[in-house]
Design an enzyme around this catalytic site. Sequence first.
Site, PDB file in Angstrom:
ATOM      1  N   ARG A 113       0.887  -1.179  -0.169  1.00  0.00           N
ATOM      2  CA  ARG A 113      -0.123  -0.006  -0.072  1.00  0.00           C
ATOM      3  C   ARG A 113       0.853   1.297   0.017  1.00  0.00           C
ATOM      4  O   ARG A 113       1.454   1.368   1.015  1.00  0.00           O
ATOM      5  CB  ARG A 113      -1.057   0.000   1.289  1.00  0.00           C
ATOM      6  CG  ARG A 113      -1.934  -1.265   1.304  1.00  0.00           C
ATOM      7  CD  ARG A 113      -2.972  -0.943   0.515  1.00  0.00           C
ATOM      8  NE  ARG A 113      -3.905  -2.220   0.290  1.00  0.00           N
ATOM      9  CZ  ARG A 113      -4.832  -2.573   1.066  1.00  0.00           C
ATOM     10  NH1 ARG A 113      -5.485  -1.705   1.927  1.00  0.00           N
ATOM     11  NH2 ARG A 113      -5.533  -3.780   0.795  1.00  0.00           N
TER      12      ARG A 113
ATOM     13  N   ARG B 273      -1.489   1.347  13.071  1.00  0.00           N
ATOM     14  CA  ARG B 273      -1.987   0.346  12.418  1.00  0.00           C
ATOM     15  C   ARG B 273      -1.783   0.174  10.826  1.00  0.00           C
ATOM     16  O   ARG B 273      -2.362  -0.754  10.421  1.00  0.00           O
ATOM     17  CB  ARG B 273      -3.498   0.234  12.747  1.00  0.00           C
ATOM     18  CG  ARG B 273      -4.271   1.427  12.089  1.00  0.00           C
ATOM     19  CD  ARG B 273      -5.647   1.251  12.829  1.00  0.00           C
ATOM     20  NE  ARG B 273      -6.389   2.522  12.192  1.00  0.00           N
ATOM     21  CZ  ARG B 273      -7.406   1.948  11.343  1.00  0.00           C
ATOM     22  NH1 ARG B 273      -7.652   1.006  11.314  1.00  0.00           N
ATOM     23  NH2 ARG B 273      -7.891   3.127  10.889  1.00  0.00           N
TER      24      ARG B 273
HETATM   25  P1  ATP Z   1      -7.929   0.682   6.907  1.00  0.00           P
HETATM   26  O1  ATP Z   1      -9.508   1.426   6.856  1.00  0.00           O
HETATM   27  O2  ATP Z   1      -8.083   0.106   8.323  1.00  0.00           O
HETATM   28  O3  ATP Z   1      -7.144   1.676   6.567  1.00  0.00           O
HETATM   29  P2  ATP Z   1      -8.722  -0.473   4.634  1.00  0.00           P
HETATM   30  O4  ATP Z   1     -10.282  -0.606   4.413  1.00  0.00           O
HETATM   31  O5  ATP Z   1      -7.827   0.216   3.758  1.00  0.00           O
HETATM   32  O6  ATP Z   1      -8.221  -0.775   6.148  1.00  0.00           O
HETATM   33  P3  ATP Z   1      -8.599  -3.086   3.316  1.00  0.00           P
HETATM   34  O7  ATP Z   1      -8.055  -2.542   2.027  1.00  0.00           O
HETATM   35  O8  ATP Z   1     -10.019  -3.619   3.147  1.00  0.00           O
HETATM   36  O9  ATP Z   1      -8.360  -2.241   4.435  1.00  0.00           O
HETATM   37  O10 ATP Z   1      -7.739  -4.347   3.673  1.00  0.00           O
HETATM   38  C1  ATP Z   1      -8.188  -5.558   4.328  1.00  0.00           C
HETATM   39  C2  ATP Z   1      -7.500  -5.617   5.844  1.00  0.00           C
HETATM   40  O11 ATP Z   1      -5.935  -5.554   5.452  1.00  0.00           O
HETATM   41  C3  ATP Z   1      -7.825  -4.701   6.714  1.00  0.00           C
HETATM   42  O12 ATP Z   1      -8.841  -4.975   7.532  1.00  0.00           O
HETATM   43  C4  ATP Z   1      -6.623  -4.775   7.754  1.00  0.00           C
HETATM   44  O13 ATP Z   1      -6.552  -6.049   8.484  1.00  0.00           O
HETATM   45  C5  ATP Z   1      -5.235  -4.844   6.647  1.00  0.00           C
HETATM   46  N1  ATP Z   1      -4.800  -3.747   6.252  1.00  0.00           N
HETATM   47  C6  ATP Z   1      -5.348  -2.751   5.282  1.00  0.00           C
HETATM   48  N2  ATP Z   1      -4.299  -1.887   5.146  1.00  0.00           N
HETATM   49  C7  ATP Z   1      -3.351  -2.054   5.793  1.00  0.00           C
HETATM   50  C8  ATP Z   1      -2.330  -1.517   6.233  1.00  0.00           C
HETATM   51  N3  ATP Z   1      -1.663  -0.328   5.576  1.00  0.00           N
HETATM   52  N4  ATP Z   1      -1.096  -1.842   7.175  1.00  0.00           N
HETATM   53  C9  ATP Z   1      -1.439  -3.068   7.615  1.00  0.00           C
HETATM   54  N5  ATP Z   1      -2.854  -3.884   7.413  1.00  0.00           N
HETATM   55  C10 ATP Z   1      -3.489  -3.336   6.664  1.00  0.00           C
END
Ligand code: ATP
Length: 561
Positions: free
Chosen positions: A333, A341
């Site tokens: 990302r 987090r």
């Molecule tokens: P958030 O809103 O917490 O940034 P997101 O909606 O971008 O998360 P998703 O893209 O749906 O998250 O990713 C699925 C899962 O991956 C999340 O629920 C989380 O557990 C994990 N995750 C997402 N982004 C990150 C990150 N930058 N670092 C670590 N874990 C992540």
Amino acid sequence: MSSEAQQAIAHEQQNPDPPAFVGAEELNSDGTPLSDKQRRKRAEKAEKERVKAEKAARLAQEQATRQAAEVDFAEGNYGVLPMNQSKERVNVQLFSIEDIHPDKDGRQITLQARLQTTRAPSAKLAFITLRQNVHCVQATLAQAPEKVSRQMVKWAASITPESIVRVEGTIAKVPKPIESPSVTIKDAEIKIARIYIEVPVTWEGQIPFYVDDATRSDADIEASQNTPRPLPPIALDTRLDNRVLDLRTPTNQAIFRMSHGVGKLFREFLENNGFIEIHTPKLQGAATESGASVFKLGYFKGEAFLAQSPQLAKQMAIAADFGRVYEIGPVFRAEDSNTHRHMTEFIGLDLEMAFQEHYHEVTDLLNHLFLYIFSELPKRYAAEIAAIKRQYPVEEFLVPRQPVMLDFKEGIQILRDAGCEVEDLDDLSTEMERTLGRLVREKYHTDFYALDKFPLAVRPFYTMPDANDANYSNSYDFFMRGQEILSGAQRVHDAKFLEQRLAGAGIDPSSMKHYVDAFRLGAPPHAGGGIGLERVVMLYLGLGNIRRASMFPRDPKRLEP
Ligand code: ATP
């Protein structure tokens, strides 16, 4: 022998005792015979020199005898072993610290361990803490005739911490529990008979911190500040800069065994439920999916992008009739999120599954997957959980008997009832998620729950709208301690509808040709989700920062080590 003594012996050999009687042939330089007075003076001088030489010789002899008596009788029992070049294989049975128990009192063992600390209260006694992963034992080395010399005690007490040592000794019951907080074997110790350095520490200067210090809780550090031996606080950045040393703490050894455990249980549950593991590419030709930004990199003469999730590929595997698939792999990302987090690279636990009638078949499976993980972790990793809690104390993670799954609208209502101002169709802010987590804990006595039917507008284009209210969608998030760990949905599997949704999101369908083609060939209804491994580990254990759950974390400010 000292050089002074050697000189004295040489002098004696070159200048034997002067004769007792000085002959008449002794003359003055002008040829006249010596007077009586002169003779007497010479004789006295010669006698003085003889006495002096005799004394020096006697001292030298005494010193040589003393040194000979001091030859180290224990010199074979300690020292530095030659570098292991796999010269021989003698099948030594090495003992594990974990298996040391007072029942084995008197048993002779050999073990290999890290030397964590040494302490020598006297020249005759040294206490050494030996460590293997999460287990630490006290070893004592006491001077003993013909076995342990003073030199051996002195040498062992000066071994640099973190050296790998090989110790031979005997297990001994102790009369009262060992108090030292770093020792995990409280009721037995090792009496050392032999100790060798197998791999020395060659770090220049003092190592950045001691593993023992790096294992202390914040509370212990704070409490020690007004004592004669205040413990040094070690900043997270210092730990991450010296991660190999930091990873050796029993706490980190336990954290990464737990992390392995979460992955293993995820895999185990899915394998038992008809899933197969797949491996999707992380190099992609286009920056497709919406939302999170992607990393761009050079690809020969063109460019490529790092996958921000296996989303498209795992759905294509469903279109290819694999039915139930999962992947454990890196997710990238390119978001400049400097929070506790978010990382720029994390491990995604992803799954996708064709269902028969309703996407709740998938949310049921996800709920049972987590309940399985939460019920197995404390059974399989009790020692690890206890070790981690000593450094990071946290409230017990409450697991519900039955899954708790609320509609998004219900969640909004709970927040409003508690006086929070929230809009119907807005996504929940991180703060709101936390507040809701707290309220759900109070109401349902759980730290794990799911929210279903999110507003469609806050979800990606591939999310299936709710059949009864197009403002909402068949999508869900799962939470631990009020923070998101999973995001998932029923996906749009109809090609025509997918094209409409892409257009609505302003994405040119031709930029996702292979993905859309997969649905043109017909794909079964399906749903799935993506979980962040490090978030699960951080939240289950209450580590407070996701970097503590990542072996070598990557964030906007850290690409090393
Ligand atoms: P958030 O809103 O917490 O940034 P997101 O909606 O971008 O998360 P998703 O893209 O749906 O998250 O990713 C699925 C899962 O991956 C999340 O629920 C989380 O557990 C994990 N995750 C997402 N982004 C990150 C990150 N930058 N670092 C670590 N874990 C992540």
